[in-house]
Design a protein around this motif. Structure first.
Motif, PDB file in Angstrom:
ATOM      1  N   LEU A  83     -20.178   0.889 -18.915  1.00 23.27           N
ATOM      2  CA  LEU A  83     -20.508   1.577 -17.671  1.00 23.27           C
ATOM      3  C   LEU A  83     -21.371   0.647 -16.844  1.00 23.27           C
ATOM      4  N   VAL A  84     -20.831   0.204 -15.701  1.00 25.99           N
ATOM      5  CA  VAL A  84     -21.517  -0.762 -14.854  1.00 25.99           C
ATOM      6  C   VAL A  84     -21.728  -0.159 -13.477  1.00 25.99           C
ATOM      7  N   GLY A  85     -22.695  -0.707 -12.725  1.00 23.77           N
ATOM      8  CA  GLY A  85     -23.033  -0.147 -11.429  1.00 23.77           C
ATOM      9  C   GLY A  85     -22.620  -1.035 -10.285  1.00 23.77           C
ATOM     10  N   ALA A  86     -22.099  -0.412  -9.215  1.00 20.05           N
ATOM     11  CA  ALA A  86     -21.656  -1.166  -8.041  1.00 20.05           C
ATOM     12  C   ALA A  86     -21.531  -0.244  -6.840  1.00 20.05           C
ATOM     13  N   PRO A  87     -21.638  -0.795  -5.616  1.00 22.23           N
ATOM     14  CA  PRO A  87     -21.269  -0.037  -4.425  1.00 22.23           C
ATOM     15  C   PRO A  87     -19.749  -0.039  -4.290  1.00 22.23           C
ATOM     16  N   ILE A  88     -19.192   1.102  -3.922  1.00 20.79           N
ATOM     17  CA  ILE A  88     -17.743   1.183  -3.739  1.00 20.79           C
ATOM     18  C   ILE A  88     -17.430   1.879  -2.418  1.00 20.79           C
ATOM     19  N   GLY A  89     -16.224   1.676  -1.910  1.00 17.93           N
ATOM     20  CA  GLY A  89     -15.749   2.372  -0.729  1.00 17.93           C
ATOM     21  C   GLY A  89     -14.500   3.162  -1.038  1.00 17.93           C
ATOM     22  N   ASP A  90     -14.367   4.328  -0.411  1.00 20.79           N
ATOM     23  CA  ASP A  90     -13.166   5.137  -0.573  1.00 20.79           C
ATOM     24  C   ASP A  90     -12.251   4.954   0.629  1.00 20.79           C
ATOM     25  N   GLU A  91     -11.034   5.454   0.504  1.00 12.78           N
ATOM     26  CA  GLU A  91     -10.046   5.269   1.564  1.00 12.78           C
ATOM     27  C   GLU A  91     -10.450   5.929   2.872  1.00 12.78           C
ATOM     28  N   ASP A  92     -11.296   6.955   2.795  1.00 15.12           N
ATOM     29  CA  ASP A  92     -11.719   7.644   4.012  1.00 15.12           C
ATOM     30  C   ASP A  92     -12.859   6.929   4.732  1.00 15.12           C
ATOM     31  N   GLY A  93     -13.267   5.768   4.195  1.00 13.88           N
ATOM     32  CA  GLY A  93     -14.299   4.977   4.837  1.00 13.88           C
ATOM     33  C   GLY A  93     -15.701   5.232   4.328  1.00 13.88           C
ATOM     34  N   ARG A  94     -15.891   6.271   3.537  1.00 12.90           N
ATOM     35  CA  ARG A  94     -17.216   6.535   2.992  1.00 12.90           C
ATOM     36  C   ARG A  94     -17.530   5.577   1.841  1.00 12.90           C
ATOM     37  N   GLU A  95     -18.802   5.246   1.688  1.00 11.47           N
ATOM     38  CA  GLU A  95     -19.240   4.349   0.628  1.00 11.47           C
ATOM     39  C   GLU A  95     -20.205   5.091  -0.298  1.00 11.47           C
ATOM     40  N   TYR A  96     -20.231   4.659  -1.551  1.00 11.51           N
ATOM     41  CA  TYR A  96     -21.009   5.341  -2.576  1.00 11.51           C
ATOM     42  C   TYR A  96     -21.698   4.331  -3.481  1.00 11.51           C
ATOM     43  N   ILE A  97     -22.802   4.752  -4.071  1.00  9.86           N
ATOM     44  CA  ILE A  97     -23.394   4.055  -5.205  1.00  9.86           C
ATOM     45  C   ILE A  97     -22.722   4.638  -6.448  1.00  9.86           C
ATOM     46  N   ALA A  98     -22.046   3.803  -7.220  1.00  7.51           N
ATOM     47  CA  ALA A  98     -21.120   4.328  -8.211  1.00  7.51           C
ATOM     48  C   ALA A  98     -21.327   3.729  -9.597  1.00  7.51           C
ATOM     49  N   THR A  99     -20.806   4.453 -10.565  1.00  3.29           N
ATOM     50  CA  THR A  99     -20.643   3.951 -11.928  1.00  3.29           C
ATOM     51  C   THR A  99     -19.172   3.659 -12.147  1.00  3.29           C
ATOM     52  N   LEU A 100     -18.883   2.448 -12.609  1.00  3.54           N
ATOM     53  CA  LEU A 100     -17.519   2.056 -12.964  1.00  3.54           C
ATOM     54  C   LEU A 100     -17.398   2.050 -14.476  1.00  3.54           C
ATOM     55  N   ALA A 101     -16.333   2.640 -14.983  1.00  5.55           N
ATOM     56  CA  ALA A 101     -16.044   2.594 -16.414  1.00  5.55           C
ATOM     57  C   ALA A 101     -15.030   1.483 -16.656  1.00  5.55           C
ATOM     58  N   VAL A 102     -15.391   0.565 -17.527  1.00  6.35           N
ATOM     59  CA  VAL A 102     -14.530  -0.578 -17.836  1.00  6.35           C
ATOM     60  C   VAL A 102     -14.052  -0.445 -19.275  1.00  6.35           C
ATOM     61  N   THR A 103     -12.750  -0.539 -19.473  1.00  4.90           N
ATOM     62  CA  THR A 103     -12.157  -0.578 -20.807  1.00  4.90           C
ATOM     63  C   THR A 103     -11.404  -1.886 -20.967  1.00  4.90           C
ATOM     64  N   GLY A 104     -10.746  -2.057 -22.087  1.00  4.69           N
ATOM     65  CA  GLY A 104      -9.929  -3.243 -22.297  1.00  4.69           C
ATOM     66  C   GLY A 104      -8.664  -3.259 -21.480  1.00  4.69           C
TER      67      GLY A 104
END
Length: 241
Positions: A83-104
């Motif tokens: 579980l890593v942290g990053a800023p992300i953007g959605d298709e509607d243009g809104r941006e979020y402070i997010a958790t990304l789940a990384v698997t193999g």
């Protein structure tokens, strides 16, 4: 009667205080990948905005960004979910402070911070609801920084029948911040009878010249099980059972 929970295996969890490599996302990815392979843990948790540091102006990352590929490779080698942290953007243009789940296999944006504060409102939108991620039968409620300071967030997450409350945060330096950090985690565990897993930044991170460190894991009664010190690069781990 046995249930799927009684038959499940213990979950080995590691919290990482990565060394922040500045604005160089690739360098931060390499730091994360090395830590994932070192932990030998099934679940590896990193702090808020760990891939960019707490820089509210850092560009958003897409889950298919090729720079994230070493994280996928490391998780495949280690058999880990990170579980890593990053800023992300959605298709509607809104941006979020997010958790990304990384698997193999992939990178997925699994949670968006709900309780923003301060200058975060100038750019980011709040997430809409608590989220549960399941790893090997363990139901993990996710939190990002100020979420974990709000009792209602933990209560709403606990209502989703979680086994552990997993927080990725950043606390400033000093004894007051450390005391507040530990009190938040202890109280969330004791109030809901769940494990609490905290990964928080250590050393510099984005606009913070120093942060608290002190990542750790608290048991279901609020007792501290293990905790890192104040230095970047420290890793702590235990088994949830």
């Amino acid at each position: 009667m046995e249930t799927s929970r009684t038959k499940r295996k213990p979950l080995t969890v590691a919290t990482v205080q990565p060394v922040w490599a500045g604005a160089d996302v690739m360098a931060n990815v390499r730091e994360h990948a090395q830590a994932i392979e070192q932990t030998h843990a099934r679940l590896v948790v990193f702090p808020e905005l760990s891939l960019t540091g707490y820089d509210l102006g850092a560009p958003s990352l897409a889950v298919d960004d090729r720079r994230l590929r070493p994280l996928v490779d490391a998780c495949r080698v280690a058999g880990s979910v990170a579980l890593v942290g990053a800023p992300i953007g959605d298709e509607d243009g809104r941006e979020y402070i997010a958790t990304l789940a990384v698997t193999g296999d992939s990178v997925t944006a699994v949670y968006r911070k709900m309780w923003l504060h301060g200058a975060e409102f100038d750019r980011f939108s709040p997430g809409e609801k608590p989220v549960v991620v399941t790893v090997d039968g363990w139901r993990l409620g996710l939190a990002i920084c100020y979420d974990a300071a709000v009792p209602q967030h933990a209560a709403d997450s606990a209502a989703l029948d979680i086994d552990a409350y997993v927080a990725s945060t950043l606390y400033g330096p000093g004894s007051d911040s450390a005391a507040r950090r530990d009190a938040h985690m202890r109280e969330r565990a004791a109030a809901h009878g769940v494990w609490v897993v905290l990964s928080t930044a250590a050393g510099p991170s984005g606009s913070f010249a120093q942060t608290s460190g002190g990542s750790g894991i608290w048991g279901r009664s609020g007792e501290l099980v293990t905790q890192a010190g104040r230095n970047a690069g420290e890793i702590t781990a235990t088994q949830l059972s």
